[in-house]
Design a protein around this motif. Sequence first.
Motif, short mmCIF file in Angstrom:
data_model
loop_
_atom_site.label_atom_id
_atom_site.label_comp_id
_atom_site.label_asym_id
_atom_site.label_seq_id
_atom_site.Cartn_x
_atom_site.Cartn_y
_atom_site.Cartn_z
N PRO A 102 33.92 -12.33 -4.03
CA PRO A 102 33.16 -11.02 -4.81
C PRO A 102 31.53 -11.02 -3.05
CG PRO A 102 33.46 -12.56 -6.20
CD PRO A 102 34.37 -12.93 -5.22
N TYR A 103 31.15 -10.09 -3.08
CA TYR A 103 30.15 -10.17 -2.14
C TYR A 103 28.72 -9.27 -3.00
CZ TYR A 103 32.12 -5.30 -1.60
OH TYR A 103 32.63 -4.03 -2.20
N VAL A 104 27.85 -9.73 -2.40
CA VAL A 104 26.94 -9.27 -2.41
C VAL A 104 26.27 -8.19 -1.73
CG1 VAL A 104 24.28 -10.08 -2.80
CG2 VAL A 104 25.76 -11.74 -2.80
N ILE A 105 25.70 -7.14 -1.90
CA ILE A 105 24.91 -5.96 -2.14
C ILE A 105 23.26 -5.79 -2.11
CG2 ILE A 105 27.18 -4.19 -1.78
CD1 ILE A 105 25.65 -2.95 -4.52
N GLU A 106 23.04 -5.10 -1.22
CA GLU A 106 21.37 -4.51 -1.49
C GLU A 106 21.10 -4.82 -2.84
OE1 GLU A 106 18.14 -1.52 0.60
OE2 GLU A 106 20.37 -1.35 0.83
N GLY A 107 20.08 -5.58 -3.30
CA GLY A 107 19.46 -5.87 -4.23
C GLY A 107 19.64 -6.79 -5.01
N GLY A 108 20.55 -7.51 -4.72
CA GLY A 108 21.39 -8.64 -5.14
C GLY A 108 22.71 -8.89 -6.30
N HIS A 109 23.18 -7.14 -6.18
CA HIS A 109 23.95 -7.16 -6.66
C HIS A 109 25.61 -7.11 -6.42
CE1 HIS A 109 21.24 -4.59 -8.50
NE2 HIS A 109 21.45 -3.54 -7.77
N LEU A 110 26.39 -8.28 -7.68
CA LEU A 110 27.74 -8.80 -6.36
C LEU A 110 28.73 -7.57 -7.21
CD1 LEU A 110 28.43 -11.86 -5.59
CD2 LEU A 110 28.59 -12.43 -7.54
N ILE A 111 29.45 -7.25 -6.08
CA ILE A 111 30.72 -6.43 -6.27
C ILE A 111 32.18 -7.34 -5.82
CG2 ILE A 111 31.40 -4.52 -5.50
CD1 ILE A 111 28.70 -4.09 -7.28
N PHE A 112 32.87 -7.36 -7.10
CA PHE A 112 34.66 -7.01 -6.19
C PHE A 112 35.31 -6.23 -6.82
CE2 PHE A 112 33.99 -8.91 -10.74
CZ PHE A 112 34.58 -8.87 -11.33
N THR A 113 36.20 -5.94 -6.93
CA THR A 113 37.48 -4.92 -6.67
C THR A 113 38.50 -5.52 -8.23
OG1 THR A 113 37.16 -3.63 -4.90
CG2 THR A 113 39.16 -3.20 -6.05
N LEU A 114 38.90 -4.91 -8.72
CA LEU A 114 39.94 -5.27 -10.02
C LEU A 114 40.91 -4.30 -10.22
CD1 LEU A 114 39.75 -7.43 -12.33
CD2 LEU A 114 39.79 -5.35 -14.25
N GLU A 115 42.16 -4.34 -9.64
CA GLU A 115 43.44 -4.04 -9.28
C GLU A 115 44.42 -4.36 -10.69
OE1 GLU A 115 45.19 -3.98 -5.52
OE2 GLU A 115 45.60 -6.34 -5.99
N ASP A 116 45.91 -3.36 -10.84
CA ASP A 116 46.48 -3.71 -11.69
C ASP A 116 47.71 -2.70 -10.68
OD1 ASP A 116 46.33 -0.86 -12.44
OD2 ASP A 116 45.83 -1.19 -14.45
N LYS A 117 48.83 -2.82 -11.50
CA LYS A 117 49.80 -1.52 -10.55
C LYS A 117 49.28 -0.02 -10.57
CE LYS A 117 53.45 -5.15 -12.16
NZ LYS A 117 54.76 -5.15 -13.03
N SER A 118 48.27 0.00 -11.47
CA SER A 118 48.17 1.30 -11.49
C SER A 118 47.48 2.02 -10.48
CB SER A 118 47.83 1.94 -13.02
OG SER A 118 46.20 1.39 -13.70
N GLY A 119 45.85 0.78 -10.01
CA GLY A 119 45.03 1.46 -9.59
C GLY A 119 44.25 0.20 -9.15
N GLN A 120 42.74 0.76 -9.16
CA GLN A 120 41.66 0.04 -8.89
C GLN A 120 40.32 0.24 -8.94
OE1 GLN A 120 41.08 -0.69 -3.91
NE2 GLN A 120 42.62 -1.02 -4.35
N ILE A 121 39.40 -0.59 -9.87
CA ILE A 121 37.47 -0.24 -9.81
C ILE A 121 37.12 -1.37 -9.00
CG2 ILE A 121 38.01 -1.00 -12.28
CD1 ILE A 121 36.70 1.77 -13.04
N GLU A 122 35.76 -1.09 -8.54
CA GLU A 122 35.15 -1.50 -8.51
C GLU A 122 33.62 -2.48 -9.54
OE1 GLU A 122 32.05 -0.91 -5.44
OE2 GLU A 122 31.42 0.16 -6.72
N CYS A 123 33.78 -3.43 -9.84
CA CYS A 123 33.62 -4.44 -10.34
C CYS A 123 31.90 -4.25 -10.08
CB CYS A 123 34.02 -5.01 -11.54
SG CYS A 123 35.67 -4.79 -11.99
#
Length: 422
Positions: A282-303
Amino acid sequence: MNNILLYIGIDDTDSSSGMCTTYITCVIISKLKDCGFNITGFPRLIRLNPFARFKTRGNGATSFKLELKSNKEVDEVKKIVLENVQQLSVLKDERTNPGVVFYHGEITPELQEFGLETIRNIVTIEDAENLLNSIGADFYKFKNGRGIIGALAAICCPLNDKTYELLAYRIPENYGTPRQINHKSVVKMNNNTYPDTFDNLDGRYIAIEPHTPCPVLYGIRSENPEILNQAKATVEVLEPVERFCIYLTNQHTDMHLQKVEKISDMEKFRCYIVEGIVRNKPYVIEGGHLIFTLEDKSGQIECAAYEPTKQFREFVRELEPEDTLRVYGGIGEGVTAKGTLNIEKFELLKLADVVITKNPMCDCGKRMKSAGTGKGYKCPKCGEKLGEGKKETIKIQRNIKEGFYETPPSARRHLSKPIIRN
């Protein structure tokens, strides 16, 4: 003739700057009781899809039911309801479009499904109007009448799981002024009634107190209605209370969430329970929000764990690639076309092993240094040498354990089920 059981639903009477549909409903119920009408059971407060585009604040609709003796009484009730909705709604706000539904019939599976759809998907005014016409309900639209969607949902939404909320209302002269609540009394109330009441406190933050110019003075959430009067008696306020009302509600039930097997099946503006693997730190973006990517065999989504979730972000920060999660949340707008999954809570199902490698330790107790490319290692203290391939692998102790983690009460969505209720 047999008594008529009349359901009444109301929605979209408030605005982002004031008023409250629960307050208007409470006023109407009081006036109906003063006229001798019999209200059956608790009024209902139903929270709809938190990602609905045209919602005001909490996206809540209300309903209640009466036993009436004649069509004349039905007409009298309708007159009182419509006059008060007309008078009290914030009709000057372009986003406020009240709707009122009157229905005396069976709550069919089709109606229940509509109620669930308003919580889990986006429903149009046309969808609601077509269904209302098909069941012969009487409904009234103020302006574009978007409120008929929630008004019908509040009548027919099934409540297999439920909670209660006691709402205290201010006198109109105090709207928009700081609320005068003895915070020590709220702490005492919480000590006496938790976990039968919940989400009262968030550290020093008093979570029962709104911070908007609406009529609500405070709201206490509970597993059962009996404990609410005890809680109310403990809370001390230093301003007049106009009225109280206890609502039966779908709040804090996770009713908005649907289990999904594949990330690729998820859609914007819906809410899900989904499992996957953490792809990146997970990494921090502007505004202090924390982002990471979740994935499975079908694809991925930003969390995302957004800044208002405060200390919850510290749990998210401890996640590592290859951790296995079950994530609970809804998909809003995001950087990608698929949107961003707003995390309400997560269960860490399996911790990934995190290891680091170090140069080998010499028998003399000193850690060796590289002797040069392809030349192995040499102890700087005693001169002992080792060949390549002798690096030491060390497993890092993680600062997070398997289990549930949730946003604090101050950042919790109305529908999100706190862990204490699991």
